[in-house]
Design a protein around this motif. Structure first.
Motif, PDB file in Angstrom:
ATOM      1  N   ILE A 195      33.603  50.576  27.335  1.00 15.40           N
ATOM      2  CA  ILE A 195      33.035  51.389  26.250  1.00 15.40           C
ATOM      3  C   ILE A 195      33.885  51.256  24.994  1.00 15.40           C
ATOM      4  O   ILE A 195      33.355  51.094  23.888  1.00 15.40           O
ATOM      5  CB  ILE A 195      32.913  52.865  26.686  1.00 15.40           C
ATOM      6  CG1 ILE A 195      31.885  53.000  27.814  1.00 15.40           C
ATOM      7  CG2 ILE A 195      32.503  53.743  25.505  1.00 15.40           C
ATOM      8  CD1 ILE A 195      31.827  54.379  28.436  1.00 15.40           C
ATOM      9  N   LYS A 196      35.195  51.294  25.147  1.00 15.94           N
ATOM     10  CA  LYS A 196      36.085  51.176  23.992  1.00 15.94           C
ATOM     11  C   LYS A 196      35.910  49.831  23.288  1.00 15.94           C
ATOM     12  O   LYS A 196      35.931  49.750  22.058  1.00 15.94           O
ATOM     13  CB  LYS A 196      37.533  51.349  24.435  1.00 15.94           C
ATOM     14  CG  LYS A 196      38.531  51.380  23.287  1.00 15.94           C
ATOM     15  CD  LYS A 196      39.941  51.674  23.774  1.00 15.94           C
ATOM     16  CE  LYS A 196      40.898  51.779  22.592  1.00 15.94           C
ATOM     17  NZ  LYS A 196      42.282  52.093  23.068  1.00 15.94           N
ATOM     18  N   GLU A 197      35.695  48.776  24.069  1.00 15.99           N
ATOM     19  CA  GLU A 197      35.554  47.430  23.497  1.00 15.99           C
ATOM     20  C   GLU A 197      34.123  47.129  23.063  1.00 15.99           C
ATOM     21  O   GLU A 197      33.875  46.093  22.439  1.00 15.99           O
ATOM     22  CB  GLU A 197      36.011  46.392  24.526  1.00 15.99           C
ATOM     23  CG  GLU A 197      37.506  46.469  24.827  1.00 15.99           C
ATOM     24  CD  GLU A 197      37.919  45.515  25.935  1.00 15.99           C
ATOM     25  OE1 GLU A 197      37.030  44.816  26.479  1.00 15.99           O
ATOM     26  OE2 GLU A 197      39.120  45.461  26.247  1.00 15.99           O
ATOM     27  N   GLY A 198      33.179  48.007  23.406  1.00 14.93           N
ATOM     28  CA  GLY A 198      31.789  47.791  23.020  1.00 14.93           C
ATOM     29  C   GLY A 198      31.052  46.819  23.902  1.00 14.93           C
ATOM     30  O   GLY A 198      30.074  46.188  23.468  1.00 14.93           O
ATOM     31  N   ARG A 199      31.455  46.695  25.168  1.00 20.93           N
ATOM     32  CA  ARG A 199      30.803  45.760  26.096  1.00 20.93           C
ATOM     33  C   ARG A 199      29.710  46.488  26.888  1.00 20.93           C
ATOM     34  O   ARG A 199      29.824  46.735  28.075  1.00 20.93           O
ATOM     35  CB  ARG A 199      31.845  45.115  27.010  1.00 20.93           C
ATOM     36  CG  ARG A 199      32.774  44.167  26.274  1.00 20.93           C
ATOM     37  CD  ARG A 199      33.691  43.392  27.189  1.00 20.93           C
ATOM     38  NE  ARG A 199      34.759  44.212  27.745  1.00 20.93           N
ATOM     39  CZ  ARG A 199      34.926  44.447  29.046  1.00 20.93           C
ATOM     40  NH1 ARG A 199      34.072  43.961  29.927  1.00 20.93           N
ATOM     41  NH2 ARG A 199      35.936  45.181  29.472  1.00 20.93           N
ATOM     42  N   TYR A 200      28.663  46.835  26.153  1.00 22.83           N
ATOM     43  CA  TYR A 200      27.468  47.460  26.721  1.00 22.83           C
ATOM     44  C   TYR A 200      26.336  47.170  25.750  1.00 22.83           C
ATOM     45  O   TYR A 200      26.565  46.576  24.685  1.00 22.83           O
ATOM     46  CB  TYR A 200      27.676  48.967  26.907  1.00 22.83           C
ATOM     47  CG  TYR A 200      28.114  49.695  25.658  1.00 22.83           C
ATOM     48  CD1 TYR A 200      27.183  50.195  24.753  1.00 22.83           C
ATOM     49  CD2 TYR A 200      29.473  49.859  25.359  1.00 22.83           C
ATOM     50  CE1 TYR A 200      27.580  50.843  23.594  1.00 22.83           C
ATOM     51  CE2 TYR A 200      29.883  50.512  24.206  1.00 22.83           C
ATOM     52  CZ  TYR A 200      28.933  51.002  23.326  1.00 22.83           C
ATOM     53  OH  TYR A 200      29.324  51.638  22.173  1.00 22.83           O
ATOM     54  N   THR A 201      25.115  47.547  26.100  1.00 19.82           N
ATOM     55  CA  THR A 201      23.972  47.166  25.271  1.00 19.82           C
ATOM     56  C   THR A 201      23.400  48.353  24.512  1.00 19.82           C
ATOM     57  O   THR A 201      23.436  49.493  24.984  1.00 19.82           O
ATOM     58  CB  THR A 201      22.849  46.531  26.115  1.00 19.82           C
ATOM     59  OG1 THR A 201      22.420  47.462  27.108  1.00 19.82           O
ATOM     60  CG2 THR A 201      23.329  45.257  26.774  1.00 19.82           C
ATOM     61  N   VAL A 202      22.854  48.047  23.344  1.00 16.22           N
ATOM     62  CA  VAL A 202      22.128  49.035  22.538  1.00 16.22           C
ATOM     63  C   VAL A 202      20.708  48.525  22.350  1.00 16.22           C
ATOM     64  O   VAL A 202      20.477  47.324  22.192  1.00 16.22           O
ATOM     65  CB  VAL A 202      22.798  49.275  21.165  1.00 16.22           C
ATOM     66  CG1 VAL A 202      24.108  50.019  21.331  1.00 16.22           C
ATOM     67  CG2 VAL A 202      23.035  47.965  20.409  1.00 16.22           C
ATOM     68  N   SER A 203      19.738  49.443  22.391  1.00 20.27           N
ATOM     69  CA  SER A 203      18.325  49.060  22.217  1.00 20.27           C
ATOM     70  C   SER A 203      17.742  49.620  20.923  1.00 20.27           C
ATOM     71  O   SER A 203      16.587  49.344  20.596  1.00 20.27           O
ATOM     72  CB  SER A 203      17.490  49.517  23.407  1.00 20.27           C
ATOM     73  OG  SER A 203      17.599  50.914  23.600  1.00 20.27           O
ATOM     74  N   ARG A 204      18.513  50.422  20.215  1.00 18.07           N
ATOM     75  CA  ARG A 204      18.104  50.887  18.896  1.00 18.07           C
ATOM     76  C   ARG A 204      19.349  51.307  18.120  1.00 18.07           C
ATOM     77  O   ARG A 204      20.227  51.980  18.660  1.00 18.07           O
ATOM     78  CB  ARG A 204      17.128  52.065  18.983  1.00 18.07           C
ATOM     79  CG  ARG A 204      16.799  52.672  17.618  1.00 18.07           C
ATOM     80  CD  ARG A 204      15.797  53.812  17.708  1.00 18.07           C
ATOM     81  NE  ARG A 204      15.733  54.560  16.453  1.00 18.07           N
ATOM     82  CZ  ARG A 204      14.947  55.608  16.237  1.00 18.07           C
ATOM     83  NH1 ARG A 204      14.128  56.040  17.185  1.00 18.07           N
ATOM     84  NH2 ARG A 204      14.955  56.237  15.074  1.00 18.07           N
ATOM     85  N   VAL A 205      19.402  50.892  16.862  1.00 19.74           N
ATOM     86  CA  VAL A 205      20.469  51.336  15.955  1.00 19.74           C
ATOM     87  C   VAL A 205      19.849  51.578  14.585  1.00 19.74           C
ATOM     88  O   VAL A 205      19.191  50.691  14.037  1.00 19.74           O
ATOM     89  CB  VAL A 205      21.607  50.295  15.821  1.00 19.74           C
ATOM     90  CG1 VAL A 205      22.686  50.810  14.875  1.00 19.74           C
ATOM     91  CG2 VAL A 205      22.212  49.956  17.183  1.00 19.74           C
ATOM     92  N   ASP A 206      20.031  52.785  14.057  1.00 23.55           N
ATOM     93  CA  ASP A 206      19.568  53.109  12.703  1.00 23.55           C
ATOM     94  C   ASP A 206      20.773  53.105  11.764  1.00 23.55           C
ATOM     95  O   ASP A 206      21.815  53.699  12.080  1.00 23.55           O
ATOM     96  CB  ASP A 206      18.916  54.492  12.648  1.00 23.55           C
ATOM     97  CG  ASP A 206      17.628  54.578  13.462  1.00 23.55           C
ATOM     98  OD1 ASP A 206      17.326  53.616  14.190  1.00 23.55           O
ATOM     99  OD2 ASP A 206      16.948  55.611  13.381  1.00 23.55           O
ATOM    100  N   ILE A 207      20.607  52.440  10.631  1.00 25.03           N
ATOM    101  CA  ILE A 207      21.683  52.317   9.641  1.00 25.03           C
ATOM    102  C   ILE A 207      21.162  52.852   8.321  1.00 25.03           C
ATOM    103  O   ILE A 207      20.040  52.522   7.912  1.00 25.03           O
ATOM    104  CB  ILE A 207      22.078  50.839   9.446  1.00 25.03           C
ATOM    105  CG1 ILE A 207      22.465  50.193  10.777  1.00 25.03           C
ATOM    106  CG2 ILE A 207      23.197  50.710   8.420  1.00 25.03           C
ATOM    107  CD1 ILE A 207      22.418  48.678  10.737  1.00 25.03           C
ATOM    108  N   ASN A 208      21.948  53.664   7.635  1.00 28.68           N
ATOM    109  CA  ASN A 208      21.504  54.119   6.318  1.00 28.68           C
ATOM    110  C   ASN A 208      22.634  54.081   5.308  1.00 28.68           C
ATOM    111  O   ASN A 208      23.816  54.072   5.666  1.00 28.68           O
ATOM    112  CB  ASN A 208      20.862  55.513   6.388  1.00 28.68           C
ATOM    113  CG  ASN A 208      21.840  56.602   6.764  1.00 28.68           C
ATOM    114  OD1 ASN A 208      22.868  56.795   6.106  1.00 28.68           O
ATOM    115  ND2 ASN A 208      21.541  57.343   7.818  1.00 28.68           N
ATOM    116  N   GLU A 209      22.247  54.050   4.050  1.00 27.36           N
ATOM    117  CA  GLU A 209      23.177  54.151   2.926  1.00 27.36           C
ATOM    118  C   GLU A 209      22.520  55.025   1.863  1.00 27.36           C
ATOM    119  O   GLU A 209      21.296  55.203   1.841  1.00 27.36           O
ATOM    120  CB  GLU A 209      23.527  52.787   2.341  1.00 27.36           C
ATOM    121  CG  GLU A 209      24.355  51.893   3.245  1.00 27.36           C
ATOM    122  CD  GLU A 209      25.798  52.339   3.403  1.00 27.36           C
ATOM    123  OE1 GLU A 209      26.233  53.255   2.659  1.00 27.36           O
ATOM    124  OE2 GLU A 209      26.498  51.777   4.275  1.00 27.36           O
TER     125      GLU A 209
END
Length: 337
Positions: A110-124
């Motif tokens: 988890i710390k290294e980010g070795r898992y999958t994501v199926s949705r990510v929302d990005i805003n500015e």
């Protein structure tokens, strides 16, 4: 900032973390065809919640806004996906005894980010003078701007979408001031300090929703490949790809250079005709492609009754840098990480 995340995290658990089950029976109710566990909602800072469920005794699925869950708001926040999820997971394990028993290997992954994501929302966020100007910008963008291969934006309430419903990605645009002052807002009263309210009042928010197909095909469905700069880069790439017709009247030299047939189509568009409705589909797309070489986008139907002096401000806003996280937010501990 990273807004919404749906992820599958490696975490040893009891296997029954859920808020119930949905069961599918066959037609005569004699056999269970499948069973799925529904998500359990967990409240974080203030009234913000995030949902979680067991997928297997070694994997959990979480879905929600980790920054808002940690901070109580999503006016601004981190662009570091790995760090945000790491801080979120540690807080989750610390405060909730729901059967999460991560191993050392789980924690490292988890710390290294070795898992999958199926949705990510990005805003500015971009600043305008006030909320009225933000809403005027959004209305104008709805009339003047289109996304390549997706067409003009569509409104749902006061939110403007480009490509809504896509299984890959879509953009949306809204007033953050309208959102936190709306009837359905759960913005905490404790956070309604003058600086936060002023920030929201001037905030034009553009958001990129990345769905599972895009994340997989672009090979960015694991946070370990994300840098801190990547979310902003992805968002700005799509925001600055929005198209609008810059030339509403051509000078005589360019007009004379147009082939006769294109000149007729241009003049029809100039007087406000919707060529998509008037032409056969194949002709429309051929003419649209040819006229784009002259910076004319006939997809954007001209409103001949309205002045076009808002064209340059629309473009200039998006050419500016987003405002980011203000210094006072760090000083007042309003940012989780």
């Amino acid at each position: 900032m990273i807004d919404w995340v749906t992820a599958r995290l490696p975490c040893t658990n009891t296997g029954d973390i859920c808020d119930g089950k949905v069961i599918k029976l066959n037609a005569d109710d004699s056999e269970i065809e499948w069973t799925t566990q529904t998500r359990l909602s967990l409240t974080g800072s203030y009234d913000s919640s995030i949902s979680i469920r067991s997928l297997t005794p070694q994997t959990i699925e979480i879905s929600g806004n980790p920054a808002k869950w940690l901070q109580g708001h999503n006016l601004f926040g981190s662009n570091d996906l790995r760090l945000l999820m790491w801080v979120f997971f540690n807080r989750l394990v610390e405060f909730y005894d729901i059967g999460l028993n991560p191993t050392i290997d789980d924690l490292q992954r988890i710390k290294e980010g070795r898992y999958t994501v199926s949705r990510v929302d990005i805003n500015e966020t971009w600043f305008l003078k006030n909320r009225a100007e933000v809403l005027a910008w959004i209305r104008s963008a709805g009339e003047k701007m289109s996304m390549p291969y997706r067409g003009k934006g569509v409104f749902s309430g006061d939110t403007l979408y480009w490509g809504k419903g896509s299984k890959y990605f879509y953009l949306k645009c809204y007033s953050k001031g309208d959102e936190i002052h709306g009837k359905k807002s759960n913005f905490p009263e404790d956070l309604k300090i003058p600086q936060m309210l002023d920030y929201a009042e001037r905030a034009l928010r553009l958001e990129l929703v990345l769905c599972s197909k895009a994340l997989r095909e672009w090979h960015i469905n694991m946070p370990c490949v994300w840098s801190e700069d990547m979310p902003k880069m992805l968002l700005l790439t799509h925001v600055r790809s929005l198209e609008m017709s810059n030339n509403f009247v051509l000078n005589d030299d360019v007009l004379d250079a147009l082939p006769t047939k294109l000149r007729l189509y241009y003049k029809a568009w100039l007087r406000g005709d919707d060529l998509r409705q008037d032409l056969p589909a194949r002709t429309y797309y051929r003419v649209r492609k040819q006229l784009k070489e002259y910076d004319i986008n006939i997809e954007l139907v001209r409103d001949v009754d309205k002045p076009v002096d808002n064209v340059v401000p629309l473009i200039r806003i998006l050419e500016a840098e987003p405002v980011g996280i203000p210094d006072w937010a760090y000083e007042q501990n309003l940012v989780a990480c």
